[in-house]
Design an enzyme around this catalytic site. Sequence first.
Site, PDB file in Angstrom:
ATOM      1  N   HIS A  23       0.866  -1.197   0.000  1.00 48.21           N
ATOM      2  CA  HIS A  23       0.000   0.000   0.000  1.00 48.21           C
ATOM      3  C   HIS A  23       0.897   1.239   0.000  1.00 48.21           C
ATOM      4  CE1 HIS A  23      -3.810  -2.085   1.832  1.00 48.21           C
ATOM      5  NE2 HIS A  23      -3.741  -2.228   0.527  1.00 48.21           N
ATOM      6  N   HIS A  79     -11.887  -8.063  -7.211  1.00 51.81           N
ATOM      7  CA  HIS A  79     -11.555  -6.805  -6.522  1.00 51.81           C
ATOM      8  C   HIS A  79     -10.570  -6.063  -7.412  1.00 51.81           C
ATOM      9  CE1 HIS A  79     -10.154  -3.975  -3.607  1.00 51.81           C
ATOM     10  NE2 HIS A  79      -9.262  -4.726  -2.988  1.00 51.81           N
ATOM     11  N   GLU A  81      -8.525  -3.519  -6.843  1.00 46.40           N
ATOM     12  CA  GLU A  81      -7.273  -2.921  -6.367  1.00 46.40           C
ATOM     13  C   GLU A  81      -6.128  -3.531  -7.174  1.00 46.40           C
ATOM     14  OE1 GLU A  81      -6.816  -2.896  -2.104  1.00 46.40           O
ATOM     15  OE2 GLU A  81      -5.292  -1.319  -2.207  1.00 46.40           O
ATOM     16  N   ASP A  83      -3.237  -4.630  -6.851  1.00 48.53           N
ATOM     17  CA  ASP A  83      -2.447  -5.826  -6.536  1.00 48.53           C
ATOM     18  C   ASP A  83      -3.124  -7.074  -7.103  1.00 48.53           C
ATOM     19  OD1 ASP A  83      -4.302  -5.025  -4.539  1.00 48.53           O
ATOM     20  OD2 ASP A  83      -3.501  -6.462  -3.118  1.00 48.53           O
ATOM     21  N   HIS A 146     -12.038  -5.778   0.612  1.00 49.71           N
ATOM     22  CA  HIS A 146     -11.752  -4.637   1.435  1.00 49.71           C
ATOM     23  C   HIS A 146     -12.054  -3.296   0.759  1.00 49.71           C
ATOM     24  CE1 HIS A 146      -7.658  -2.637   0.617  1.00 49.71           C
ATOM     25  NE2 HIS A 146      -7.945  -2.019   1.709  1.00 49.71           N
ATOM     26  N   ASP A 165      -9.362 -10.548  -0.697  1.00 44.58           N
ATOM     27  CA  ASP A 165      -8.565 -10.126   0.464  1.00 44.58           C
ATOM     28  C   ASP A 165      -8.970 -10.842   1.758  1.00 44.58           C
ATOM     29  OD1 ASP A 165      -6.822  -8.286  -0.747  1.00 44.58           O
ATOM     30  OD2 ASP A 165      -8.290  -6.676  -0.640  1.00 44.58           O
ATOM     31  N   TYR A 193      -3.008  -8.889   9.263  1.00 44.39           N
ATOM     32  CA  TYR A 193      -3.772  -8.508   8.064  1.00 44.39           C
ATOM     33  C   TYR A 193      -5.148  -8.003   8.471  1.00 44.39           C
ATOM     34  CZ  TYR A 193      -5.288  -9.048   3.175  1.00 44.39           C
ATOM     35  OH  TYR A 193      -5.728  -8.829   1.898  1.00 44.39           O
ATOM     36  N   HIS A 226      -4.187 -13.337  -1.122  1.00 43.44           N
ATOM     37  CA  HIS A 226      -2.834 -13.195  -0.568  1.00 43.44           C
ATOM     38  C   HIS A 226      -2.569 -14.377   0.354  1.00 43.44           C
ATOM     39  CE1 HIS A 226      -2.406  -9.047  -1.919  1.00 43.44           C
ATOM     40  NE2 HIS A 226      -3.551  -8.734  -1.341  1.00 43.44           N
TER      41      HIS A 226
HETATM   42 FE1  FEO Z   1      -7.606  -4.758  -1.340  1.00 43.44          FE
HETATM   43 FE2  FEO Z   1      -5.149  -7.145  -1.824  1.00 43.44          FE
HETATM   44  O1  FEO Z   1      -6.190  -5.607  -2.221  1.00 43.44           O
END
Ligand code: FEO
Length: 397
Positions: A23, A79, A81, A83, A146, A165, A193, A226
């Site tokens: 992040h 998602h 984001e 990543d 998230h 996530d 996390y 992840h």
């Molecule tokens: Fe909310 Fe792993 O991104």
Amino acid sequence: MSKKIKNNVYSVGKVDWELRRFHGDELSTHHGSTYNSYLIKEQKTVLIDTVWAPFSAEFMRELPAEVELSRIDAVVINHAEIDHSGAIVDLMQHLPDVPVYCSHNGVKSLRGHFHKDWNFKPVRTGDRLDIGNGKQLMFIEAPMLHWPDTMFTYLTQDNILFSNDAFGQHLATDKIFADLVDQHSLWKEAIKYYANIIAPWSKLVDSKLRELKSLDLPIDIICPSHGACWRKDIHKIIDAYALWANGYREDRITIAYDSMWGATRAMAEAIAKGIREADSEVVLAVHSLAKSDKNDVMTDIFRSKAFLLGSPSHNKCALASVGALLEELRGLSFQGKKAAAFGSYGWSGEGQVRLNSILKEIGYECVDDGIRNMWQPSDADLARCVEYGRKFALKVQ
Ligand code: FEO
């Protein structure tokens, strides 16, 4: 090289052994991370999520070894984001017309990130995609877990929940399954996390867990985006999320402080001594905010029933490190924590008063007005701090 999850489901993501900050520089990742992407090869071939943009070229180099790109029938982005969606631009150059399944907010996020108008197929909870061989993908919106766009995807027959996530850990491992990795690291990273990423949305976590239960879907494997996948005793991570989402606290007290010339540090250690004198069992964590990792401090506070913040007065305020921690505590909105502030001062002593006031303002229950001390603490002052620690321990028991 892909790794088999179950039957025709493979993990094709990236293990990032090097990652230490995430992040931007906001989050520490002491054990690296993974960006999990999953390939399902039934009558239809489906790719779920991609990898972070810096690994897009590598992903696109390796994916054709797993599947001829022209055979991919659908892309699911749980998602947006980056990543998880970071390789989508390169991917979609090969699949310009292939449908991209995502939530309605996912369309907005993907357009916002990449300014492309792919063949979006926005879905809602309960929508299904038939992938042949009697199997379907079912979508479950999971807003704020998230981001507003997040959704889960459930694979029937194989009973796999792709949770993005949620249930993840920043843990680099080439072992696919959670039961194969070091358990201490696994759970340490799982709770870190939750504390640092998921905690603000605990009410939504709780309601999502209830919704999943009411959907009565058999779940054999949870594949997060992840870290490792949960396949044994998966109730343990689900139960942990249920606990963490409901005012989680252990018999633990965290003291976090910063100090200029050692006076606030001496107070912290004297308060810790008093806490220990009053309670021989409680776990004590004492952190200098100048030295400890911010996210580790935050994890300790998340695990604690109570915490103390300490700062000397500096320019009528607290030190910046303590102010930054407060701002983060405001955002993370931990529930059910008792708190107090302490600190040294030389003139008018606003710092500690300000800390106490902000703690209350952001929703933490201050057990008292805290303690402050003018100049370097004398032996008598330190005895007063020890006594304060004793009383604090008893108040938060
Ligand atoms: Fe909310 Fe792993 O991104």
